[in-house]
Design a protein around this motif. Sequence first.
Motif, PDB file in Angstrom:
ATOM      1  N   THR A   1       0.837  -1.214   0.000  1.00  0.00           N
ATOM      2  CA  THR A   1       0.000   0.000   0.000  1.00  0.00           C
ATOM      3  C   THR A   1       0.864   1.252   0.000  1.00  0.00           C
ATOM      4  O   THR A   1       0.505   2.259  -0.618  1.00  0.00           O
ATOM      5  N   GLY A   2       2.018   1.192   0.664  1.00  0.00           N
ATOM      6  CA  GLY A   2       2.941   2.320   0.622  1.00  0.00           C
ATOM      7  C   GLY A   2       3.468   2.543  -0.789  1.00  0.00           C
ATOM      8  O   GLY A   2       3.555   3.680  -1.275  1.00  0.00           O
ATOM      9  N   TRP A   3       3.800   1.456  -1.473  1.00  0.00           N
ATOM     10  CA  TRP A   3       4.311   1.543  -2.842  1.00  0.00           C
ATOM     11  C   TRP A   3       3.233   2.108  -3.773  1.00  0.00           C
ATOM     12  O   TRP A   3       3.490   2.979  -4.603  1.00  0.00           O
ATOM     13  N   PHE A   4       1.985   1.622  -3.610  1.00  0.00           N
ATOM     14  CA  PHE A   4       0.883   2.155  -4.418  1.00  0.00           C
ATOM     15  C   PHE A   4       0.626   3.626  -4.099  1.00  0.00           C
ATOM     16  O   PHE A   4       0.339   4.419  -4.994  1.00  0.00           O
TER      17      PHE A   4
ATOM     18  N   ALA B   1       0.781   6.556  -6.852  1.00  0.00           N
ATOM     19  CA  ALA B   1      -0.396   7.356  -7.195  1.00  0.00           C
ATOM     20  C   ALA B   1      -0.187   8.847  -6.952  1.00  0.00           C
ATOM     21  O   ALA B   1      -0.937   9.664  -7.471  1.00  0.00           O
ATOM     22  N   SER B   2       0.800   9.193  -6.182  1.00  0.00           N
ATOM     23  CA  SER B   2       1.004  10.591  -5.797  1.00  0.00           C
ATOM     24  C   SER B   2       1.171  11.496  -7.017  1.00  0.00           C
ATOM     25  O   SER B   2       1.979  11.211  -7.901  1.00  0.00           O
TER      26      SER B   2
ATOM     27  N   GLN C   1      -5.410  11.009  -9.407  1.00  0.00           N
ATOM     28  CA  GLN C   1      -4.213  10.637  -8.654  1.00  0.00           C
ATOM     29  C   GLN C   1      -4.380  10.983  -7.176  1.00  0.00           C
ATOM     30  O   GLN C   1      -3.990  10.202  -6.308  1.00  0.00           O
ATOM     31  N   GLU C   2      -4.952  12.158  -6.901  1.00  0.00           N
ATOM     32  CA  GLU C   2      -5.154  12.568  -5.505  1.00  0.00           C
ATOM     33  C   GLU C   2      -6.077  11.607  -4.772  1.00  0.00           C
ATOM     34  O   GLU C   2      -5.836  11.250  -3.616  1.00  0.00           O
TER      35      GLU C   2
ATOM     36  N   PHE D   1      -4.950   4.859  -0.834  1.00  0.00           N
ATOM     37  CA  PHE D   1      -3.837   4.014  -0.387  1.00  0.00           C
ATOM     38  C   PHE D   1      -3.223   4.538   0.910  1.00  0.00           C
ATOM     39  O   PHE D   1      -2.763   3.755   1.741  1.00  0.00           O
ATOM     40  N   LYS D   2      -3.243   5.854   1.082  1.00  0.00           N
ATOM     41  CA  LYS D   2      -2.737   6.417   2.338  1.00  0.00           C
ATOM     42  C   LYS D   2      -3.586   5.951   3.510  1.00  0.00           C
ATOM     43  O   LYS D   2      -3.066   5.597   4.577  1.00  0.00           O
TER      44      LYS D   2
END
Length: 194
Positions: free
Chosen positions: A106-109, A113-114, A140-141, A147-148
């Motif tokens: 989830t961190g990688w995603f 996405a950022s 993207q936001e 994911f955040k």
Amino acid sequence: MLRNTSTGYGRIAIAFHWTMALLIIGMLGLGLYMQQLPQTEQATFELYQLHKSIGFVVLALAVFRLVWRLLNPSPKLPENMHPIEKAGAHLGHAGLYALLFALPLTGWFMVSASPWGIPTVLFNVLPVPHLPVPGVLGSQEQAESFFKLLHEYGAYLLIALIVVHVAAALKHHFIARDSTLKRMISTAPARAES
């Protein structure tokens, strides 16, 4: 002994356990600390890069650890454990394993996405490509926020599972007085539990 037996863990399983425990506790502490920092400072950027780098180490270790566990089944739980307690132990371990994969992913995603498009460079040496983010998640936001949220609540769930895991180990050691904790510290043959 390197491999697990029916009564104890081998050196490799013990090394995986304690190495990952230290990394994960460090990562959780660093993650909580980073949330309070101003996002635009260089020191914050460097901490995020370190957090991401260690996250990939945790992900790689989780893969190796799972493969090792499949090749070396865990020792049997003490015979005198209540069936509900055994079920709880299995569910707790499954949850820990799931989060060892879910948090780095989830961190990688989230980074992928950022909208900022900040690259991930492991330990300032190895660039890591961004993952393709499903368009169904919106902009993207929106995808980054999704994911955040998963990453953050997954971290809180992991903290809760670690607390329960440690409490259970201490209960086995001090109350049940069985070898459950001892066999994750030493490879000495454990006596059979009755």
